[in-house]
Design an enzyme around this catalytic site. Structure first.
Site, PDB file in Angstrom:
ATOM      1  N   TYR A 134     -35.999  -2.508   9.180  1.00  0.00           N
ATOM      2  CA  TYR A 134     -35.007  -1.524   8.743  1.00  0.00           C
ATOM      3  C   TYR A 134     -33.955  -1.293   9.829  1.00  0.00           C
ATOM      4  CZ  TYR A 134     -33.095   2.814   6.806  1.00  0.00           C
ATOM      5  OH  TYR A 134     -32.252   3.779   6.311  1.00  0.00           O
TER       6      TYR A 134
ATOM      7  N   LEU B 175     -31.909  12.393   9.823  1.00  0.00           N
ATOM      8  CA  LEU B 175     -33.058  12.486   8.928  1.00  0.00           C
ATOM      9  C   LEU B 175     -32.722  13.492   7.837  1.00  0.00           C
ATOM     10  CD1 LEU B 175     -36.032  11.651   8.434  1.00  0.00           C
ATOM     11  CD2 LEU B 175     -36.704  13.567   9.895  1.00  0.00           C
ATOM     12  N   VAL B 176     -32.637  13.012   6.592  1.00  0.00           N
ATOM     13  CA  VAL B 176     -32.109  13.840   5.501  1.00  0.00           C
ATOM     14  C   VAL B 176     -33.228  14.622   4.832  1.00  0.00           C
ATOM     15  CG1 VAL B 176     -30.817  13.849   3.336  1.00  0.00           C
ATOM     16  CG2 VAL B 176     -30.252  12.186   5.124  1.00  0.00           C
TER      17      VAL B 176
ATOM     18  N   ALA C 222     -26.629   1.524  -1.277  1.00  0.00           N
ATOM     19  CA  ALA C 222     -27.826   0.696  -1.487  1.00  0.00           C
ATOM     20  C   ALA C 222     -28.207  -0.074  -0.234  1.00  0.00           C
ATOM     21  CB  ALA C 222     -27.576  -0.289  -2.631  1.00  0.00           C
ATOM     22  N   THR C 223     -29.506  -0.252  -0.042  1.00  0.00           N
ATOM     23  CA  THR C 223     -29.996  -1.098   1.041  1.00  0.00           C
ATOM     24  C   THR C 223     -31.351  -1.656   0.639  1.00  0.00           C
ATOM     25  OG1 THR C 223     -30.309  -1.226   3.447  1.00  0.00           O
ATOM     26  CG2 THR C 223     -31.254   0.677   2.347  1.00  0.00           C
TER      27      THR C 223
ATOM     28  N   ASP D  24     -27.865  -6.072  -7.694  1.00  0.00           N
ATOM     29  CA  ASP D  24     -28.936  -6.091  -6.706  1.00  0.00           C
ATOM     30  C   ASP D  24     -28.404  -6.705  -5.414  1.00  0.00           C
ATOM     31  OD1 ASP D  24     -31.253  -6.469  -5.203  1.00  0.00           O
ATOM     32  OD2 ASP D  24     -32.438  -7.208  -6.878  1.00  0.00           O
TER      33      ASP D  24
ATOM     34  N   LYS E  79     -30.021  -2.302   9.207  1.00  0.00           N
ATOM     35  CA  LYS E  79     -29.000  -1.249   9.153  1.00  0.00           C
ATOM     36  C   LYS E  79     -28.029  -1.349  10.335  1.00  0.00           C
ATOM     37  CE  LYS E  79     -28.683   1.572   6.444  1.00  0.00           C
ATOM     38  NZ  LYS E  79     -27.955   1.569   5.154  1.00  0.00           N
TER      39      LYS E  79
END
Length: 340
Positions: free
Chosen positions: A171, A202-203, A84-85, A63, A175
């Site tokens: 966020y 944007l995925v 992970a974020t 984690d 990031k």
């Protein structure tokens, strides 16, 4: 590549992580995938159901809020994908917010890579949220969006995120600062490990999960009018001037391309298209007349910012999906999931 090569994927059960693990297994890599909770049957089951998982997949519990836990997963690996974020803050943790946790996690994972002694390259899944072409002084946008753009975490940024949704600010901060920090571990600074960051657009596209991702929800919010997803889309549009789009298939292929390249280092923006809200709305209205696209989404400001990033393509990467294909696959995925 493939046979005999070990790679680590943090956040292996997420939208991008699970898709990446599937592709890596299909190419013959041995994959160490981390999850926050190995007792989560749905997430573990998703990964264990992938082809080649029985022989090539090893799961580890780790984690971001306990970053030292990643060391066993990284040990012995040739390449590490840090996907992970932290998306929500754990108030009783040692960190004051998600930004502090994300930066500490990135630092710990980079240190684990160096200590392992086997890791040739660390590839970080970044986001274009860190690459806004907003000018530092808040006077509008730069003429172009490329790798030199960094989101100005100052007053000019304060005007683009909705105050009622603190997640967007958190966020963006986490990031942006994490990406800058992880780049500091690159080959130029320490003479050893190569570091690549991939700020993804944007995925959109399909998913291996049992629900649509937040990014796909944002892509189709012009149709669904889902309030939170619409705020996400508008936040991106206001932050970036337009919307960089990327297919999940291209996103994962770009990660693997950056691993399999003989030598690569630095920051590479990753998106195949750069469209306005108006262009997105017009595509839906023209091709999906059964849905209603609200007119208010079609009347956004005209912005002449150009997407000028070619670094990834200059290295030889080729995108397979354009904007139309990405949006169409978002519709297909949402229909399959029963969202549309």
């Amino acid at each position: 590549m493939g046979e005999g090569v070990k790679v680590c994927v943090t956040g292996g059960s997420g939208y991008i992580g699970s898709y990446l693990v599937k592709k890596l297994l299909a190419k013959g890599y041995t994959v160490h995938a981390t999850l926050r909770d190995l007792k989560n049957d749905s997430k573990v089951g998703l990964l264990k159901s992938l082809p080649q998982s029985e022989d090539k997949l090893v799961l580890f519990e780790a984690d971001i809020y306990n970053p030292s836990h990643f060391a066993p997963a990284i040990q012995g690996c040739d390449f590490v994908f840090h996907v992970a974020t932290p998306m929500t803050h754990e108030p009783n943790s040692q960190y004051k917010d998600t930004t502090e946790a994300a930066v500490a996690g990135s630092k710990s994972i980079a240190e684990c890579c160096l200590k392992a002694g086997t890791v040739k390259r660390l590839i970080y899944t970044a986001t274009v949220v860190s690459a806004s072409p907003l000018k530092e002084n808040g006077s509008g946008f730069k003429d172009a969006m490329d790798e030199t753009c960094w989101t100005p975490l100052n007053e000019s940024f304060r005007y683009v995120y909705p105050p009622d949704v603190p997640f967007f600010k958190d966020y963006a901060y986490s990031k942006t600062l994490s990406e800058k920090h992880i780049l500091s571990y690159g080959k130029d600074e320490n003479g050893g490990m190569e570091v690549v960051t991939l700020p993804l657009g944007l995925v959109g596209g399909d998913t291996l999960q049992s629900f649509i991702s937040g990014s796909v929800a944002a892509c189709i919010s012009l149709i669904t009018q889902d309030e939170m997803a619409s705020k996400s889309l508008n936040f991106l549009n206001d932050l970036l001037g337009k919307l960089p789009l990327l297919h999940i298939d291209d996103a994962c292929d770009a990660h693997i391309f950056c691993m399999e390249s003989p030598s690569i280092n630095g920051r590479f923006l990753c998106a195949s298209s750069y469209v306005s809200l108006e262009e997105m709305a017009n595509h839906y209205a023209l091709n999906y007349p059964e849905f209603k696209v609200k007119q208010k989404y079609e009347d956004g400001p005209k912005r002449d910012i150009k997407w000028t990033s070619t670094k990834l393509c200059d290295k030889g990467f080729v995108y397979k999906y354009d904007a139309k294909m990405i949006l169409d696959d978002c519709i297909k995925s949402a229909r399959r999931m029963g969202v549309l």
